[in-house]
Design a protein around this motif. Structure first.
Motif, short mmCIF file in Angstrom:
data_model
loop_
_atom_site.label_atom_id
_atom_site.label_comp_id
_atom_site.label_asym_id
_atom_site.label_seq_id
_atom_site.Cartn_x
_atom_site.Cartn_y
_atom_site.Cartn_z
N GLY A 205 7.87 47.64 44.80
CA GLY A 205 6.98 47.48 45.94
C GLY A 205 7.77 47.48 47.24
O GLY A 205 7.60 46.61 48.08
N THR A 206 8.60 48.48 47.41
CA THR A 206 9.56 48.50 48.52
C THR A 206 8.91 48.58 49.89
O THR A 206 9.51 48.20 50.89
N GLY A 207 7.67 49.06 49.96
CA GLY A 207 7.00 49.17 51.26
C GLY A 207 7.76 50.10 52.18
O GLY A 207 7.97 51.27 51.87
N GLY A 208 8.22 49.57 53.30
CA GLY A 208 9.00 50.38 54.23
C GLY A 208 10.48 50.46 53.89
O GLY A 208 11.27 51.00 54.67
N GLY A 209 10.86 49.92 52.73
CA GLY A 209 12.26 50.02 52.31
C GLY A 209 13.01 48.71 52.33
O GLY A 209 14.24 48.68 52.46
N PHE A 210 12.26 47.61 52.17
CA PHE A 210 12.89 46.28 52.18
C PHE A 210 12.58 45.53 50.90
O PHE A 210 11.42 45.51 50.46
N PRO A 211 13.61 44.97 50.28
CA PRO A 211 14.99 44.82 50.76
C PRO A 211 15.93 45.98 50.44
O PRO A 211 17.10 45.93 50.76
N GLY A 212 15.41 47.05 49.84
CA GLY A 212 16.28 48.09 49.29
C GLY A 212 17.20 48.80 50.26
O GLY A 212 18.39 48.99 49.98
N HIS B 125 16.86 52.10 43.22
CA HIS B 125 15.68 52.94 42.95
C HIS B 125 14.48 52.24 43.60
O HIS B 125 14.07 51.16 43.15
N LEU B 126 13.96 52.83 44.66
CA LEU B 126 12.90 52.21 45.46
C LEU B 126 11.54 52.76 45.04
O LEU B 126 11.31 53.97 45.11
N THR C 11 17.33 56.38 45.43
CA THR C 11 16.30 57.29 44.92
C THR C 11 14.95 56.60 45.09
O THR C 11 14.87 55.38 45.25
N THR C 12 13.89 57.38 45.04
CA THR C 12 12.55 56.83 45.22
C THR C 12 11.62 57.33 44.13
O THR C 12 11.87 58.36 43.51
N GLN C 13 10.55 56.60 43.91
CA GLN C 13 9.53 57.01 42.93
C GLN C 13 8.17 56.48 43.37
O GLN C 13 8.01 55.30 43.67
N HIS C 14 7.20 57.39 43.41
CA HIS C 14 5.81 57.00 43.73
C HIS C 14 5.15 56.62 42.41
O HIS C 14 4.81 57.47 41.59
N ALA C 15 5.01 55.32 42.18
CA ALA C 15 4.48 54.87 40.88
C ALA C 15 4.08 53.41 40.96
O ALA C 15 4.51 52.67 41.83
N ARG C 16 3.22 53.03 40.02
CA ARG C 16 2.97 51.62 39.77
C ARG C 16 4.02 51.16 38.76
O ARG C 16 4.54 51.96 37.98
N VAL C 17 4.32 49.89 38.77
CA VAL C 17 5.41 49.39 37.93
C VAL C 17 5.17 49.69 36.45
O VAL C 17 6.10 50.01 35.71
N GLU C 18 3.91 49.63 36.01
CA GLU C 18 3.63 49.87 34.59
C GLU C 18 3.83 51.33 34.20
O GLU C 18 3.85 51.66 33.01
N ASP C 19 3.97 52.21 35.20
CA ASP C 19 4.18 53.63 34.92
C ASP C 19 5.66 53.99 34.80
O ASP C 19 5.99 55.14 34.50
N ILE C 20 6.53 53.03 35.03
CA ILE C 20 7.97 53.29 34.92
C ILE C 20 8.36 53.15 33.45
O ILE C 20 8.31 52.07 32.87
N SER D 11 12.57 42.22 44.92
CA SER D 11 11.23 42.38 45.46
C SER D 11 11.01 41.39 46.59
O SER D 11 11.62 40.32 46.60
N ARG D 12 10.13 41.76 47.51
CA ARG D 12 9.85 40.87 48.63
C ARG D 12 8.34 40.68 48.78
O ARG D 12 7.63 41.59 49.18
#
Length: 209
Positions: free
Chosen positions: A71-78, A91-92, A116-125, A135-136
């Motif tokens: 749930g990186t949002g705008g990239g935090f804390p990643g 992996h954001l 790296t990035t991934q458009h996904a819900r956590v259960e899809d990983i 996570s924040r």
């Protein structure tokens, strides 16, 4: 920017340049796609960068470690952590594609080859394991731990300075949330790291198996 170097001093010139670029990049992108509260953009270094780096003040991630930012949002804390730990892979992941568009653009502008990035819900990983999940303020601890536990490596690929686990940034009274989670986390009060009032009642929660 000065608020970051007040607490962290061992940056390379490249890292300092990357950190300095964050204000202009986020200000520009935030006008197109709102990933940071408009009232917070002027406090980017305190409320987002320094807050993210509180993890780096406690955890010394080994080179080569694999970290999922859930749930990186705008990239935090990643993003701040990827600047701080250039030899660690981040992996954001987020379920909102437009936020990842911002993250990808900023990581590209900064030259962060360890993101790296991934458009996904956590259960899809699927079929991936990570040494740590960070996570924040994404969800209650009970849910975070349920989602993350299958993704945390039981056998790390290398010796680690800290046991694999979930590291999350949270605030407020967490007693009930921790009780409902059934976990026994280690809790770090961020006011022990930073003196600014913003960090009162903000904590790092660390859960291992």
């Amino acid at each position: 920017m000065e608020i970051v170097t007040k607490y962290f001093t061992e940056f390379t010139d490249k890292q300092l340049q990357q950190l300095q670029q964050l204000q202009a990049l986020y200000t520009d992108w935030n006008e197109k796609i709102n990933v940071i509260s408009r009232k917070d953009i002027d406090s980017l270094y305190e409320k987002h960068v320094l807050h993210s780096l509180s993890i780096a003040a406690i955890f010394d991630f080994n080179d080569g470690a694999k970290i999922l930012d859930l749930g990186t949002g705008g990239g935090f804390p990643g993003i701040p952590l990827a600047i701080f730990f250039p030899e660690v892979h981040f992996h954001l992941v987020d379920s909102i594609a437009k936020k990842l568009k911002v993250v990808q653009a900023i990581a590209g502008e900064l030259g962060l080859t360890n993101v790296t990035t991934q458009h996904a819900r956590v259960e899809d990983i699927k079929n991936r394991k990570f040494d740590y999940v960070v996570s924040r303020a994404v969800a209650p601890l009970k849910d975070l731990w349920q989602w993350c536990r299958p993704l945390i490596a039981t056998q790390p690929s290398q010796p680690l300075n800290h046991a694999p686990g979930l590291i999350c940034l949270k605030g407020g009274d967490l007693n009930l949330e921790i009780q409902e989670s059934g976990t026994k986390p280690k809790i770090v009060d961020i006011t022990g790291l930073y003196s600014e009032d913003y960090f009162k009642e903000k904590f790092i929660i660390y859960v291992t198996r």
